[in-house]
Design an enzyme around this catalytic site. Structure first.
Site, PDB file in Angstrom:
ATOM      1  N   ASP B  26      30.703  33.764  35.581  1.00  0.00           N
ATOM      2  CA  ASP B  26      31.978  34.398  35.894  1.00  0.00           C
ATOM      3  C   ASP B  26      32.790  33.426  36.772  1.00  0.00           C
ATOM      4  OD1 ASP B  26      33.904  36.476  36.202  1.00  0.00           O
ATOM      5  OD2 ASP B  26      33.072  36.904  38.186  1.00  0.00           O
ATOM      6  N   ASP B  28      36.429  34.293  38.900  1.00  0.00           N
ATOM      7  CA  ASP B  28      36.978  34.881  40.135  1.00  0.00           C
ATOM      8  C   ASP B  28      35.861  35.523  40.953  1.00  0.00           C
ATOM      9  OD1 ASP B  28      40.076  34.878  39.856  1.00  0.00           O
ATOM     10  OD2 ASP B  28      39.441  35.723  37.944  1.00  0.00           O
ATOM     11  N   ASP B 247      29.797  38.206  40.313  1.00  0.00           N
ATOM     12  CA  ASP B 247      29.977  38.853  41.619  1.00  0.00           C
ATOM     13  C   ASP B 247      30.142  40.365  41.489  1.00  0.00           C
ATOM     14  OD1 ASP B 247      32.645  38.503  40.467  1.00  0.00           O
ATOM     15  OD2 ASP B 247      33.376  39.272  42.384  1.00  0.00           O
TER      16      ASP B 247
END
Lengths: 308, 308
Positions: B26, B28, B247
């Site tokens: 991932d 961001d 995240d």
């Protein structure tokens, strides 16, 4: 299976009319759609008034203040004084005022909310277009904007100038769990005069901010009993002798049922007869409270029956 | 109680590194926040590549196209070719292209979606500011606007120019049940570099239109397996030898678990260690799939352990 609403007809209209002294009537989808009266809803309401029924106009639409609703009623042929108008902008202001709220409200909403908060001396910010330039990068607002330290509540109503920067501001304020989160109403849509178009309601804006913030708003409008407590503060109504008229089963009718009122569903707005059949067959307990005592295709149909 | 992720440390790092050949990372909240690299995430990714691991950048952020992500990666010190980028704008375009979609898409989103739809020859409308004047009455748009009869899908991604007129258009198209309803991703928020501010994600915009339309969008980004099917079409990956780094437990980690990948949670973005503890104690079955195999406070921590 739960009982479907009974259609008002020649056989039961006398009994129906004798059963209430007070009328709480929803507006959008019952009395008018945008600026047009639905059928002869105005003559029907005036007739009920001349029969001695007390009529209050109870709307979840927060875009106008009570004064503006009086003007709208008069323009469309409904008799109304300011104290007869119970709009969710007014309920919001009353709710905050009676808990001695003395900070600033960040408002996603229109002038109606501003006027009602001004009326009780509560400060507010946010009404009108957000000043962020429309071509600004999304994250620039989140990384450069200052929060107002005096904000103690976020309130969301219908807002034609709803925008991404407003979502950033509301969601950022709501990071602080001491800040109240209020919604004028949960309506998913507003009825319009076209079959192929629809207009989202305040509930859609509330969903956006609820999703982004992970918090749940307190609704002050229908179906919340907060609205009924505001009515009771100013009007001496016996719930058992009060009729709620509405077009939305999950706000108007649910509100009426929860507050012990009689209920009349009209089919000129959001809820259709098919919806009612689905709820009657469904198993969700809450949906039992979506089914009114009576129904009519539109409110004006009552006038013919009164004159029958 | 479900097992919490194991922290990667000196005792298990060798075993961890030997367990995968491919990395889906991932962006961001893992590699960067807005325009800033998180710690030494870039050196860590480059080190994994130099150890022979294949790295794909898998992001739900639809605001950029693959070409624009290659530029962003290079500017921030990550090695990336166009085919290494799997962004939800690309997945959306691939999804429509492979089902021979030949109508127009009404897009709430940014240029990334437009560029990817252009790339596969699919027409679109809606990107940029809606032309309605910002002081126009809400209902005027709903009562005067023309719908484009060629629109066959509504697609929603993150859009800094999201506005009430766009909500009216999307919701009105969705009255027609033949029109597809797609979302690039369900992320509730985007991580930013401030503690007191937050930025709503595409999921908030999707909620608004879902509430107004009464319909549920098909998500093409994480955690949807649609995204993994697009990866598999172009890359020969053994899921059991592939590590998903993320995240967000309810998109990244859930995606990894559902697709049979190994999973590494970092705590530099949306999900906190407290959240993981709550999920471990919770009883919702879906939340079992929110808990990764491993965790690290941030990705750069892995570099120290590799060099240990």
């Amino acid at each position: 299976m739960v009982r479907l609403p009974r259609r008002i007809d020649e056989t039961n209209v006398t009994e129906f009319l004798a059963s209430f002294d007070n009328v709480l009537s929803d507006c959008d989808g019952v009395l008018w759609k945008t600026g047009k009266v639905i059928g002869c809803a105005n003559d029907t309401i005036n007739r009920l008034q001349s029969m001695g029924k007390k009529v209050l106009y109870v709307t979840n639409n927060s875009t106008l203040s009570r004064e503006q609703y009086v003007d709208k009623c008069q323009k469309l042929g409904f008799q109304a004084k300011k104290e007869d108008i119970i709009c969710s902008s007014y309920v919001l202001a009353q709710y905050l005022y009676h808990q001695q709220f003395n900070k600033t409200v960040y408002v996603i909403g229109e002038d109606g909310i501003g006027a009602e908060l001004d009326h009780v001396g509560i400060k507010h910010t946010g009404i009108g277009a957000d000043p962020a330039p429309t071509n600004e990068k999304i994250l620039t607002v989140a990384e450069t904007r200052e929060l107002d330290a005096d904000v103690g509540a976020v309130a969301i109503g219908l807002d034609g100038q709803f925008s991404f920067p407003k979502m950033i501001m509301a969601t950022s304020y709501l990071l602080n769990s001491d800040i109240l989160f209020l919604a004028t109403n949960p309506d998913e849509m507003v009825p319009v005069n076209r079959e192929d178009m629809t207009c989202p309601g305040a509930g859609a804006l509330v969903s956006a901010v609820e999703t982004a913030s992970g918090r749940k708003a307190t609704v002050v409008g229908k179906p919340s009993e907060i609205l009924f407590s505001v009515i009771k503060r100013n009007h001496n109504l016996d719930p058992a002798r009060t009729l709620m008229i509405g077009d939305r089963c999950n706000t108007d009718i649910l509100f009426g049922k929860c507050c012990g009122l009689q209920t009349l569903q009209v089919l000129s707005g959001v809820t259709s007869y098919q919806n009612l059949q689905q709820y009657a067959l469904g198993e969700k307990i809450e949906e039992n409270n979506f089914l009114a005592d009576y129904y009519l295709p539109e409110l004006g149909g009552l006038l013919d029956l009164i004159d029958y």
